[in-house]
Design a protein around this motif. Sequence first.
Motif, mmCIF file in Angstrom:
data_model
loop_
_atom_site.group_PDB
_atom_site.id
_atom_site.type_symbol
_atom_site.label_atom_id
_atom_site.label_comp_id
_atom_site.label_asym_id
_atom_site.label_seq_id
_atom_site.Cartn_x
_atom_site.Cartn_y
_atom_site.Cartn_z
ATOM 1 N N ARG A 84 0.840 -1.213 0.000
ATOM 2 C CA ARG A 84 0.000 0.000 0.000
ATOM 3 C C ARG A 84 0.871 1.257 0.000
ATOM 4 O O ARG A 84 0.599 2.215 -0.735
ATOM 5 C CB ARG A 84 -0.936 -0.005 1.205
ATOM 6 N N ASN A 85 1.913 1.255 0.799
ATOM 7 C CA ASN A 85 2.819 2.409 0.857
ATOM 8 C C ASN A 85 3.561 2.606 -0.462
ATOM 9 O O ASN A 85 3.750 3.746 -0.905
ATOM 10 C CB ASN A 85 3.808 2.261 2.013
ATOM 11 N N ALA A 86 3.975 1.518 -1.098
ATOM 12 C CA ALA A 86 4.671 1.624 -2.385
ATOM 13 C C ALA A 86 3.753 2.223 -3.445
ATOM 14 O O ALA A 86 4.181 3.057 -4.249
ATOM 15 C CB ALA A 86 5.176 0.246 -2.826
ATOM 16 N N CYS A 87 2.487 1.809 -3.440
ATOM 17 C CA CYS A 87 1.519 2.367 -4.392
ATOM 18 C C CYS A 87 1.287 3.855 -4.111
ATOM 19 O O CYS A 87 1.219 4.667 -5.043
ATOM 20 C CB CYS A 87 0.203 1.601 -4.332
ATOM 21 N N ARG A 88 1.183 4.197 -2.834
ATOM 22 C CA ARG A 88 0.957 5.602 -2.473
ATOM 23 C C ARG A 88 2.136 6.469 -2.919
ATOM 24 O O ARG A 88 1.947 7.575 -3.436
ATOM 25 C CB ARG A 88 0.715 5.752 -0.977
ATOM 26 N N LYS A 89 3.352 5.954 -2.771
ATOM 27 C CA LYS A 89 4.537 6.695 -3.211
ATOM 28 C C LYS A 89 4.529 6.925 -4.716
ATOM 29 O O LYS A 89 5.107 7.893 -5.195
ATOM 30 C CB LYS A 89 5.814 5.961 -2.803
ATOM 31 N N LYS A 90 3.874 6.034 -5.444
ATOM 32 C CA LYS A 90 3.775 6.177 -6.902
ATOM 33 C C LYS A 90 2.544 7.004 -7.301
ATOM 34 O O LYS A 90 2.256 7.165 -8.477
ATOM 35 C CB LYS A 90 3.693 4.804 -7.569
ATOM 36 N N GLY A 91 1.809 7.498 -6.291
ATOM 37 C CA GLY A 91 0.697 8.400 -6.576
ATOM 38 C C GLY A 91 -0.683 7.787 -6.604
ATOM 39 O O GLY A 91 -1.643 8.433 -7.011
ATOM 40 N N LYS A 92 -0.832 6.541 -6.166
ATOM 41 C CA LYS A 92 -2.142 5.891 -6.209
ATOM 42 C C LYS A 92 -2.508 5.342 -4.836
ATOM 43 O O LYS A 92 -1.751 4.583 -4.241
ATOM 44 C CB LYS A 92 -2.119 4.754 -7.231
ATOM 45 N N GLN A 93 -3.661 5.748 -4.330
ATOM 46 C CA GLN A 93 -4.178 5.194 -3.078
ATOM 47 C C GLN A 93 -4.925 3.902 -3.393
ATOM 48 O O GLN A 93 -5.791 3.889 -4.260
ATOM 49 C CB GLN A 93 -5.152 6.180 -2.414
ATOM 50 N N ILE A 94 -4.572 2.835 -2.713
ATOM 51 C CA ILE A 94 -5.314 1.583 -2.861
ATOM 52 C C ILE A 94 -5.875 1.214 -1.491
ATOM 53 O O ILE A 94 -5.395 1.669 -0.456
ATOM 54 C CB ILE A 94 -4.429 0.444 -3.412
ATOM 55 N N GLY A 95 -6.874 0.382 -1.509
ATOM 56 C CA GLY A 95 -7.513 -0.025 -0.271
ATOM 57 C C GLY A 95 -6.659 -0.978 0.546
ATOM 58 O O GLY A 95 -5.849 -1.746 0.007
ATOM 59 N N THR A 96 -6.852 -0.927 1.844
ATOM 60 C CA THR A 96 -6.139 -1.807 2.768
ATOM 61 C C THR A 96 -6.413 -3.271 2.447
ATOM 62 O O THR A 96 -5.486 -4.088 2.416
ATOM 63 C CB THR A 96 -6.563 -1.484 4.217
ATOM 64 N N ILE A 97 -7.673 -3.592 2.195
ATOM 65 C CA ILE A 97 -8.046 -4.983 1.912
ATOM 66 C C ILE A 97 -7.450 -5.432 0.578
ATOM 67 O O ILE A 97 -6.956 -6.554 0.451
ATOM 68 C CB ILE A 97 -9.578 -5.154 1.927
ATOM 69 N N ASP A 98 -7.474 -4.555 -0.431
ATOM 70 C CA ASP A 98 -6.879 -4.910 -1.722
ATOM 71 C C ASP A 98 -5.384 -5.197 -1.578
ATOM 72 O O ASP A 98 -4.860 -6.123 -2.199
ATOM 73 C CB ASP A 98 -7.099 -3.797 -2.747
ATOM 74 N N ALA A 99 -4.701 -4.427 -0.776
ATOM 75 C CA ALA A 99 -3.273 -4.666 -0.541
ATOM 76 C C ALA A 99 -3.068 -6.032 0.114
ATOM 77 O O ALA A 99 -2.136 -6.765 -0.238
ATOM 78 C CB ALA A 99 -2.682 -3.559 0.323
ATOM 79 N N LEU A 100 -3.937 -6.388 1.039
ATOM 80 C CA LEU A 100 -3.830 -7.691 1.695
ATOM 81 C C LEU A 100 -4.105 -8.817 0.701
ATOM 82 O O LEU A 100 -3.389 -9.826 0.683
ATOM 83 C CB LEU A 100 -4.782 -7.776 2.890
ATOM 84 N N PHE A 101 -5.116 -8.646 -0.148
ATOM 85 C CA PHE A 101 -5.401 -9.675 -1.156
ATOM 86 C C PHE A 101 -4.208 -9.849 -2.086
ATOM 87 O O PHE A 101 -3.835 -10.971 -2.433
ATOM 88 C CB PHE A 101 -6.645 -9.316 -1.968
ATOM 89 N N ALA A 102 -3.605 -8.744 -2.502
ATOM 90 C CA ALA A 102 -2.427 -8.813 -3.370
ATOM 91 C C ALA A 102 -1.300 -9.566 -2.666
ATOM 92 O O ALA A 102 -0.639 -10.426 -3.266
ATOM 93 C CB ALA A 102 -1.978 -7.406 -3.761
ATOM 94 N N GLN A 103 -1.070 -9.267 -1.403
ATOM 95 C CA GLN A 103 -0.024 -9.938 -0.642
ATOM 96 C C GLN A 103 -0.281 -11.440 -0.554
ATOM 97 O O GLN A 103 0.643 -12.238 -0.707
ATOM 98 C CB GLN A 103 0.098 -9.342 0.768
ATOM 99 N N LEU A 104 -1.519 -11.837 -0.335
ATOM 100 C CA LEU A 104 -1.825 -13.266 -0.264
ATOM 101 C C LEU A 104 -1.525 -13.959 -1.588
ATOM 102 O O LEU A 104 -1.015 -15.079 -1.608
ATOM 103 C CB LEU A 104 -3.288 -13.478 0.146
#
Length: 133
Positions: A84-104
């Motif tokens: 989530r932090n890496a996406c935010r640094k690139k200018g895009k806010q993503i959801g907490t749950i979406d970040a967790l799904f991606a990690q899984l």
Amino acid sequence: MNVFVDTSVWSLALRRDNPPRLPEIDELRRALQNGNAISTGLVLQELLQGFSKPKSYRQIVEHFASIPLLVPDRDDHIHAAEIRNACRKKGKQIGTIDALFAQLCIRHELQMLTTDKDFEYIGSVVELPLWVP
């Protein structure tokens, strides 16, 4: 390869008596038939919160009865925050749950089966295996 089925695909597949003809829904059917569909309790919870009719509720619970559910651990939450932090640094806010799904998906080497375009963005920032038709 096993697929992690995101809420967006389940929602489309279960929403109507005649779901739309989409390759993601066809892939969901194949994954269910082959035993390749994997999810997590958060997807189940999101679906149950979105469908209030008793028939739909029962149908969702029945569908998930045979699907393996991943349980995130401490490291998954830590890595999801990093995504989530890496996406935010690139200018895009993503959801907490979406970040967790991606990690899984990353941890368990699963393809993400989704219609949610946010996962394409996540995949441009981290190595997220996305299912493509």
